[in-house]
Design an enzyme around this catalytic site. Structure first.
Site, PDB file in Angstrom:
ATOM      1  N   GLN A  50      -7.333   3.125  17.819  1.00  0.00           N
ATOM      2  CA  GLN A  50      -8.156   2.944  16.518  1.00  0.00           C
ATOM      3  C   GLN A  50      -9.135   2.005  16.951  1.00  0.00           C
ATOM      4  O   GLN A  50      -8.670   0.763  17.234  1.00  0.00           O
ATOM      5  CB  GLN A  50      -7.403   2.769  15.557  1.00  0.00           C
ATOM      6  CG  GLN A  50      -6.286   3.959  14.819  1.00  0.00           C
ATOM      7  CD  GLN A  50      -5.893   3.880  13.499  1.00  0.00           C
ATOM      8  OE1 GLN A  50      -4.987   4.571  13.027  1.00  0.00           O
ATOM      9  NE2 GLN A  50      -5.888   2.418  12.935  1.00  0.00           N
TER      10      GLN A  50
ATOM     11  N   ARG B  74       1.598   6.619  11.986  1.00  0.00           N
ATOM     12  CA  ARG B  74       1.183   6.154  13.109  1.00  0.00           C
ATOM     13  C   ARG B  74       0.921   7.438  14.103  1.00  0.00           C
ATOM     14  O   ARG B  74       1.843   8.274  14.087  1.00  0.00           O
ATOM     15  CB  ARG B  74       2.181   5.184  13.789  1.00  0.00           C
ATOM     16  CG  ARG B  74       2.223   3.741  12.842  1.00  0.00           C
ATOM     17  CD  ARG B  74       0.881   3.084  13.004  1.00  0.00           C
ATOM     18  NE  ARG B  74       0.973   1.874  12.505  1.00  0.00           N
ATOM     19  CZ  ARG B  74       0.639   1.314  11.140  1.00  0.00           C
ATOM     20  NH1 ARG B  74       0.297   2.697  10.204  1.00  0.00           N
ATOM     21  NH2 ARG B  74       0.588   0.257  10.493  1.00  0.00           N
TER      22      ARG B  74
ATOM     23  N   HIS C 180      -8.673   6.081   9.279  1.00  0.00           N
ATOM     24  CA  HIS C 180      -7.269   5.303   8.936  1.00  0.00           C
ATOM     25  C   HIS C 180      -7.719   4.508   7.754  1.00  0.00           C
ATOM     26  O   HIS C 180      -8.405   3.434   7.761  1.00  0.00           O
ATOM     27  CB  HIS C 180      -6.943   4.294   9.828  1.00  0.00           C
ATOM     28  CG  HIS C 180      -5.426   3.924   9.425  1.00  0.00           C
ATOM     29  ND1 HIS C 180      -4.473   3.122  10.167  1.00  0.00           N
ATOM     30  CD2 HIS C 180      -4.845   4.170   8.452  1.00  0.00           C
ATOM     31  CE1 HIS C 180      -3.392   2.996   9.724  1.00  0.00           C
ATOM     32  NE2 HIS C 180      -3.359   3.514   8.530  1.00  0.00           N
TER      33      HIS C 180
ATOM     34  N   ASN D  82       0.804  -1.145  -0.222  1.00  0.00           N
ATOM     35  CA  ASN D  82      -0.063  -0.015   0.149  1.00  0.00           C
ATOM     36  C   ASN D  82       0.771   1.153  -0.079  1.00  0.00           C
ATOM     37  O   ASN D  82       0.224   2.335   0.260  1.00  0.00           O
ATOM     38  CB  ASN D  82      -1.145  -0.056   1.265  1.00  0.00           C
ATOM     39  CG  ASN D  82      -0.307  -0.191   2.646  1.00  0.00           C
ATOM     40  OD1 ASN D  82       1.102  -0.077   2.753  1.00  0.00           O
ATOM     41  ND2 ASN D  82      -0.921  -0.430   3.454  1.00  0.00           N
TER      42      ASN D  82
END
Length: 397
Positions: A324, A295, A348, A156
């Site tokens: 999260q 992060r 996210h 990604n």
């Protein structure tokens, strides 16, 4: 930050002569074979994914969801394996904590991570991150207990780099307040233009110059910035420097003091947790922009919110949070600069576009297939081998 060459030794389970076996080699580096399970009974595989709801039912390409299960259920069950998929991960009675006790393989994602602590990591053999970023796993415990930790490296990086570019532009051009104004039915151009700038002519820096950081620098060049900078414990190779035209700054405070815009592209580990705090933010240019798609815990939550409120930061954007899903009262949901803008936060999702999901689902399947068949894993995918770190991306150990 940059991954180094990986190497690992064979897992003893299922290899009767592992101590004397000749290791597989690639380009001079030892690869990480896994136990051969082809003749063994099925194993329990636990996956912690995010709930897709109606969207996942309508869009089967949302592979990283509980509903679509990375597209591997039929394949796993056809081989006799048990496949448990859940989004329930909090607390001792959660599906995650109940099944982690006897699972051999854990699959999780950075987008809805199952946090694997030392207490939970008792019987596992392999942890697979469907994506990139394994800071949700106690890596020291994995080393001590011979648990392999693997990622789908590179799956990604393009997706995240493009998201960084979007975040930089929406902050610098003051896009969010402009759109909110239109939604309110208002039209006051001056209220938006007074805090909108061009990207051209700015000094832009990346904290971390690994795969994503390099792609960001590459994408910034056509905007004709005044200068591109990077901060990383590893200098870029000479050919990369020539291609990107980026200058390394070795002192962090010196680095941030020169930048109009800073993007964080580093992994989370002991050396980066809380790195951007009140003390460092004092050294930023007043009114600088900060983008963090790496992060959330790299930045101190309260210190960033205070810097934005005071105007020390003109904008903060990203999609990563220290917890999260982020709680509803998280200050990053509501923080603003003195002009009422400067917040570009989202859930996210930068690394989980449909294109990225296809890549990390395929990569997860390949890692599992290698494990089942005792084949070597790709060196770049190995974070922790058997009993030792194989990557310095999570700190220089």
């Amino acid at each position: 930050m940059s991954l180094l060459n990986a190497s690992a030794f064979a897992i003893k389970r299922g290899l009767s002569s592992s101590a004397s076996a000749t290791p597989r080699m690639l380009n001079g580096h030892t690869l990480a074979p896994t136990a051969n399970h082809s003749g063994n009974a099925g194993m329990k595989i636990l996956a912690v994914l995010y709930k897709g709801g109606e969207a996942a039912k309508q869009e089967p390409r949302l592979l990283g969801t509980v509903e679509n299960q990375l597209g591997i259920r039929s394949w796993l069950e056809s081989q006799g394996h048990e496949y448990i998929v859940t989004d329930d991960k909090e607390g001792p009675n959660s599906v995650f904590q109940q099944h982690i006790k006897d699972a051999e393989v854990l699959i999780t994602t950075p987008f809805h991570p199952g946090y694997l602590t030392r207490e939970l990591a008792k019987n596992l053999k392999v942890c697979v991150t469907a994506g990139v970023g394994s800071d949700h796993i106690d890596l020291d415990a994995a080393v001590e207990r011979d648990i392999q930790v693997l990622e789908v490296t590179g799956s990604n990086v393009t997706s995240v780099a493009e998201h960084v570019m979007m975040n930089i532009l929406l902050l610098v051009r003051n896009f969010v307040p402009a759109h909110e104004m239109i939604e309110r039915g208002e039209w006051r151009v001056s209220d938006i233009a007074r805090n909108a700038f061009d990207l051209e002519g700015k000094v832009i820096g990346t904290l971390g110059a690994g795969r994503i950081g390099r792609l960001v620098l590459e994408r910034l060049r056509p905007f004709n910035p005044k200068e591109l900078l990077y901060y990383d414990y590893n200098p870029l190779p000479a050919d990369a420097v020539a291609k990107l035209g980026a200058r390394r700054v070795e002192d962090l405070k010196d680095f941030v003091s020169q930048c109009d815009i800073i993007t964080v592209n580093a992994p989370l580990h002991e050396g980066t947790k809380g790195l951007i705090n009140a003390d460092l933010l004092k050294h930023f240019k007043k009114g600088a922009y900060l983008v963090n798609t790496a992060r959330g815990a790299i930045c101190n939550t309260e210190d960033v919110a205070a810097a934005l409120k005071s105007g020390q930061l003109n904008g903060y954007a990203g999609d990563v949070w220290n917890v999260q899903p982020a709680p509803k009262n998280h200050p990053w949901r509501y923080m603003k600069n003195p002009l009422g803008g400067g917040n570009g936060m989202t859930p996210h999702y930068s690394g989980t576009t449909l294109d990225a999901q296809a890549r990390y689902a395929a990569g997860t399947k390949q890692i599992l297939e290698n494990y089942f068949q005792g084949k070597a894993q790709e060196p770049a995918n190995i974070i922790v081998g058997v009993g030792k770190y194989e990557s310095k991306s999570y700190g220089q150990r």
